[in-house]
Design a protein around this motif. Structure first.
Motif, PDB file in Angstrom:
ATOM      1  N   PHE A   1       0.834  -1.212   0.000  1.00 25.83           N
ATOM      2  CA  PHE A   1       0.000   0.000   0.000  1.00 25.83           C
ATOM      3  C   PHE A   1       0.864   1.256   0.000  1.00 25.83           C
ATOM      4  O   PHE A   1       0.537   2.251  -0.668  1.00 25.83           O
ATOM      5  CB  PHE A   1      -0.939   0.005   1.206  1.00 25.83           C
ATOM      6  N   ASN A   2       1.970   1.234   0.733  1.00 24.94           N
ATOM      7  CA  ASN A   2       2.882   2.390   0.737  1.00 24.94           C
ATOM      8  C   ASN A   2       3.488   2.606  -0.650  1.00 24.94           C
ATOM      9  O   ASN A   2       3.693   3.758  -1.071  1.00 24.94           O
ATOM     10  CB  ASN A   2       4.004   2.180   1.756  1.00 24.94           C
ATOM     11  N   HIS A   3       3.757   1.524  -1.343  1.00 23.07           N
ATOM     12  CA  HIS A   3       4.290   1.618  -2.707  1.00 23.07           C
ATOM     13  C   HIS A   3       3.288   2.330  -3.617  1.00 23.07           C
ATOM     14  O   HIS A   3       3.663   3.229  -4.390  1.00 23.07           O
ATOM     15  CB  HIS A   3       4.588   0.220  -3.237  1.00 23.07           C
ATOM     16  N   TYR A   4       2.024   1.956  -3.526  1.00 24.69           N
ATOM     17  CA  TYR A   4       0.998   2.612  -4.336  1.00 24.69           C
ATOM     18  C   TYR A   4       0.828   4.072  -3.918  1.00 24.69           C
ATOM     19  O   TYR A   4       0.586   4.947  -4.762  1.00 24.69           O
ATOM     20  CB  TYR A   4      -0.335   1.865  -4.233  1.00 24.69           C
ATOM     21  N   GLN A   5       0.980   4.343  -2.614  1.00 28.17           N
ATOM     22  CA  GLN A   5       0.857   5.725  -2.155  1.00 28.17           C
ATOM     23  C   GLN A   5       1.964   6.599  -2.726  1.00 28.17           C
ATOM     24  O   GLN A   5       1.748   7.786  -3.013  1.00 28.17           O
ATOM     25  CB  GLN A   5       0.870   5.777  -0.623  1.00 28.17           C
ATOM     26  N   GLU A   6       3.157   6.030  -2.907  1.00 28.69           N
ATOM     27  CA  GLU A   6       4.258   6.780  -3.534  1.00 28.69           C
ATOM     28  C   GLU A   6       3.851   7.248  -4.931  1.00 28.69           C
ATOM     29  O   GLU A   6       4.161   8.372  -5.329  1.00 28.69           O
ATOM     30  CB  GLU A   6       5.508   5.889  -3.647  1.00 28.69           C
ATOM     31  N   TYR A   7       3.177   6.359  -5.660  1.00 28.52           N
ATOM     32  CA  TYR A   7       2.715   6.712  -7.003  1.00 28.52           C
ATOM     33  C   TYR A   7       1.741   7.883  -6.942  1.00 28.52           C
ATOM     34  O   TYR A   7       1.867   8.859  -7.709  1.00 28.52           O
ATOM     35  CB  TYR A   7       2.047   5.499  -7.657  1.00 28.52           C
TER      36      TYR A   7
ATOM     37  N   GLU B   1      -9.349  23.463  -9.998  1.00 27.12           N
ATOM     38  CA  GLU B   1     -10.514  22.625  -9.714  1.00 27.12           C
ATOM     39  C   GLU B   1     -10.311  21.215 -10.250  1.00 27.12           C
ATOM     40  O   GLU B   1     -10.714  20.232  -9.612  1.00 27.12           O
ATOM     41  CB  GLU B   1     -11.769  23.253 -10.320  1.00 27.12           C
ATOM     42  N   LEU B   2      -9.669  21.088 -11.404  1.00 25.95           N
ATOM     43  CA  LEU B   2      -9.377  19.764 -11.957  1.00 25.95           C
ATOM     44  C   LEU B   2      -8.384  19.009 -11.076  1.00 25.95           C
ATOM     45  O   LEU B   2      -8.510  17.790 -10.896  1.00 25.95           O
ATOM     46  CB  LEU B   2      -8.820  19.890 -13.375  1.00 25.95           C
ATOM     47  N   VAL B   3      -7.421  19.721 -10.536  1.00 25.90           N
ATOM     48  CA  VAL B   3      -6.464  19.108  -9.611  1.00 25.90           C
ATOM     49  C   VAL B   3      -7.209  18.513  -8.419  1.00 25.90           C
ATOM     50  O   VAL B   3      -6.936  17.390  -7.981  1.00 25.90           O
ATOM     51  CB  VAL B   3      -5.411  20.135  -9.131  1.00 25.90           C
ATOM     52  N   THR B   4      -8.190  19.266  -7.912  1.00 26.03           N
ATOM     53  CA  THR B   4      -8.981  18.800  -6.768  1.00 26.03           C
ATOM     54  C   THR B   4      -9.801  17.568  -7.128  1.00 26.03           C
ATOM     55  O   THR B   4      -9.884  16.605  -6.355  1.00 26.03           O
ATOM     56  CB  THR B   4      -9.915  19.915  -6.269  1.00 26.03           C
ATOM     57  N   VAL B   5     -10.395  17.574  -8.330  1.00 28.90           N
ATOM     58  CA  VAL B   5     -11.203  16.428  -8.761  1.00 28.90           C
ATOM     59  C   VAL B   5     -10.336  15.173  -8.859  1.00 28.90           C
ATOM     60  O   VAL B   5     -10.721  14.101  -8.366  1.00 28.90           O
ATOM     61  CB  VAL B   5     -11.889  16.712 -10.114  1.00 28.90           C
ATOM     62  N   ILE B   6      -9.161  15.289  -9.482  1.00 30.86           N
ATOM     63  CA  ILE B   6      -8.274  14.126  -9.608  1.00 30.86           C
ATOM     64  C   ILE B   6      -7.800  13.672  -8.230  1.00 30.86           C
ATOM     65  O   ILE B   6      -7.743  12.470  -7.951  1.00 30.86           O
ATOM     66  CB  ILE B   6      -7.069  14.454 -10.509  1.00 30.86           C
ATOM     67  N   SER B   7      -7.470  14.619  -7.378  1.00 33.72           N
ATOM     68  CA  SER B   7      -7.029  14.273  -6.023  1.00 33.72           C
ATOM     69  C   SER B   7      -8.112  13.493  -5.284  1.00 33.72           C
ATOM     70  O   SER B   7      -7.836  12.471  -4.639  1.00 33.72           O
ATOM     71  CB  SER B   7      -6.665  15.544  -5.255  1.00 33.72           C
ATOM     72  N   ASN B   8      -9.351  13.965  -5.386  1.00 34.64           N
ATOM     73  CA  ASN B   8     -10.459  13.278  -4.716  1.00 34.64           C
ATOM     74  C   ASN B   8     -10.699  11.896  -5.317  1.00 34.64           C
ATOM     75  O   ASN B   8     -11.043  10.947  -4.604  1.00 34.64           O
ATOM     76  CB  ASN B   8     -11.726  14.120  -4.794  1.00 34.64           C
ATOM     77  N   ALA B   9     -10.522  11.784  -6.646  1.00 36.58           N
ATOM     78  CA  ALA B   9     -10.675  10.476  -7.300  1.00 36.58           C
ATOM     79  C   ALA B   9      -9.590   9.511  -6.832  1.00 36.58           C
ATOM     80  O   ALA B   9      -9.857   8.325  -6.588  1.00 36.58           O
ATOM     81  CB  ALA B   9     -10.627  10.638  -8.813  1.00 36.58           C
ATOM     82  N   ASP B  10      -8.366  10.018  -6.693  1.00 35.53           N
ATOM     83  CA  ASP B  10      -7.272   9.162  -6.226  1.00 35.53           C
ATOM     84  C   ASP B  10      -7.487   8.735  -4.773  1.00 35.53           C
ATOM     85  O   ASP B  10      -7.177   7.599  -4.396  1.00 35.53           O
ATOM     86  CB  ASP B  10      -5.930   9.890  -6.368  1.00 35.53           C
ATOM     87  N   VAL B  11      -8.001   9.644  -3.956  1.00 32.79           N
ATOM     88  CA  VAL B  11      -8.322   9.294  -2.565  1.00 32.79           C
ATOM     89  C   VAL B  11      -9.381   8.197  -2.535  1.00 32.79           C
ATOM     90  O   VAL B  11      -9.287   7.241  -1.756  1.00 32.79           O
ATOM     91  CB  VAL B  11      -8.804  10.533  -1.780  1.00 32.79           C
ATOM     92  N   LEU B  12     -10.382   8.323  -3.393  1.00 33.22           N
ATOM     93  CA  LEU B  12     -11.433   7.302  -3.461  1.00 33.22           C
ATOM     94  C   LEU B  12     -10.848   5.956  -3.886  1.00 33.22           C
ATOM     95  O   LEU B  12     -11.203   4.909  -3.335  1.00 33.22           O
ATOM     96  CB  LEU B  12     -12.537   7.737  -4.417  1.00 33.22           C
ATOM     97  N   ARG B  13      -9.942   5.986  -4.866  1.00 42.21           N
ATOM     98  CA  ARG B  13      -9.315   4.743  -5.313  1.00 42.21           C
ATOM     99  C   ARG B  13      -8.551   4.070  -4.170  1.00 42.21           C
ATOM    100  O   ARG B  13      -8.706   2.870  -3.922  1.00 42.21           O
ATOM    101  CB  ARG B  13      -8.349   5.035  -6.469  1.00 42.21           C
TER     102      ARG B  13
ATOM    103  N   ALA C   1      -9.608   0.535  -1.951  1.00 43.39           N
ATOM    104  CA  ALA C   1      -8.733  -0.640  -1.857  1.00 43.39           C
ATOM    105  C   ALA C   1      -8.379  -0.945  -0.403  1.00 43.39           C
ATOM    106  O   ALA C   1      -8.384  -2.112   0.021  1.00 43.39           O
ATOM    107  CB  ALA C   1      -7.460  -0.410  -2.674  1.00 43.39           C
ATOM    108  N   GLU C   2      -8.074   0.097   0.376  1.00 40.61           N
ATOM    109  CA  GLU C   2      -7.718  -0.097   1.784  1.00 40.61           C
ATOM    110  C   GLU C   2      -8.897  -0.652   2.583  1.00 40.61           C
ATOM    111  O   GLU C   2      -8.724  -1.533   3.442  1.00 40.61           O
ATOM    112  CB  GLU C   2      -7.247   1.222   2.385  1.00 40.61           C
ATOM    113  N   ARG C   3     -10.082  -0.164   2.304  1.00 48.26           N
ATOM    114  CA  ARG C   3     -11.257  -0.625   3.050  1.00 48.26           C
ATOM    115  C   ARG C   3     -11.648  -2.047   2.645  1.00 48.26           C
ATOM    116  O   ARG C   3     -12.126  -2.821   3.484  1.00 48.26           O
ATOM    117  CB  ARG C   3     -12.417   0.346   2.856  1.00 48.26           C
ATOM    118  N   VAL C   4     -11.438  -2.391   1.391  1.00 50.20           N
ATOM    119  CA  VAL C   4     -11.671  -3.777   0.971  1.00 50.20           C
ATOM    120  C   VAL C   4     -10.688  -4.689   1.703  1.00 50.20           C
ATOM    121  O   VAL C   4     -11.076  -5.727   2.260  1.00 50.20           O
ATOM    122  CB  VAL C   4     -11.505  -3.931  -0.554  1.00 50.20           C
ATOM    123  N   ALA C   5      -9.405  -4.292   1.712  1.00 52.07           N
ATOM    124  CA  ALA C   5      -8.387  -5.104   2.387  1.00 52.07           C
ATOM    125  C   ALA C   5      -8.672  -5.233   3.876  1.00 52.07           C
ATOM    126  O   ALA C   5      -8.398  -6.282   4.476  1.00 52.07           O
ATOM    127  CB  ALA C   5      -7.009  -4.484   2.164  1.00 52.07           C
TER     128      ALA C   5
END
Length: 233
Positions: free
Chosen positions: A59-65, A179-191, A195-199
């Protein structure tokens, strides 16, 4: 869509991210080897603490990305909607500049077939939450894209805008870029949170199976994409 600032259009920003990404992919394959090696051991020989530690490292590896991607978005968010470091085949799986969050549910169902009734119920509830969040982000992205299109029309045809008008247009586009930066950031947080909540619903062995399947899927999709591009050439 086109960026308005010189820093946003600087191709060096994309090249720096692409260089990072190539190294990140090498490390990803190493993690896949470790995940598969652990799963190849006899069930009784698996150490839960080690499995948890391994999952945390993945998970830390993916967070680096995502951290590097966030820095990239502040330089050129527009490039992330058509990133040249991904093949067209990989991008066909994308939603708001990344893999769709609901892929986590499909992978978990395939990788951890021994889910209990309670685990299945928890995942179903999470699916509903994610579906709502996806719709909200889709609506927000559509609103921002409509605004970008409307303001880009101001620079097309007719009399060239004056200096003051051009300054106003650039100011608006900078705001829309933020605003687009915020949308992508929120999408990445959701991604990542999906995954973390499934795990978190899974036991240590199931979690490693899930992460191995996620990583293998991404590696496989990339391999197929590269093969398709090689055949075209």
């Amino acid at each position: 869509m086109a960026a308005s600032s010189s820093s946003a259009s600087n191709p060096k920003n994309g090249l720096a991210f692409e260089s990072f990404f190539e190294g990140w992919l090498v490390r990803q394959e190493h993690y896949l080897d470790e995940l598969q090696s652990v799963l190849g051991k006899h069930e009784d020989s698996k150490d839960d603490e080690y499995l948890k530690e391994l999952s945390a490292r993945v998970f830390n590896h993916y967070q680096e990305y995502y951290d590097e991607k966030s820095r990239m978005s502040n330089h050129n968010v527009f490039l992330l909607f058509n990133p040249p470091w991904f093949t067209p085949f990989e991008r066909s799986f994308f939603w708001i500049a990344g893999f769709k969050p609901d892929l986590a549910f499909k992978v978990a169902a395939a990788a951890a077939a021994d889910l209990t009734a309670e685990q299945k119920e928890m995942i179903e509830k999470l699916k509903i939450e994610v579906k709502v969040a996806v719709k909200e982000l889709n609506d927000e992205l559509a609103r921002v894209q409509e605004s970008v299109a409307a303001h880009e029309l101001m620079t097309v045809g007719g009399k060239a805008p004056s200096g003051d008008e051009m300054g106003e247009i650039n100011s608006v586009l900078d705001e829309l870029q933020a605003e687009l930066v915020t949308v992508i950031s929120n999408a990445d947080v959701l991604r990542t949170r999906t995954a973390e909540r499934v795990a978190a619903v899974l036991n240590p062995v199931q979690s490693v199976k899930f992460l191995a399947a996620v990583t293998e899927m991404q590696v496989r999709v990339r391999t197929i994409g590269l093969e398709k591009e090689a055949r075209k050439r």
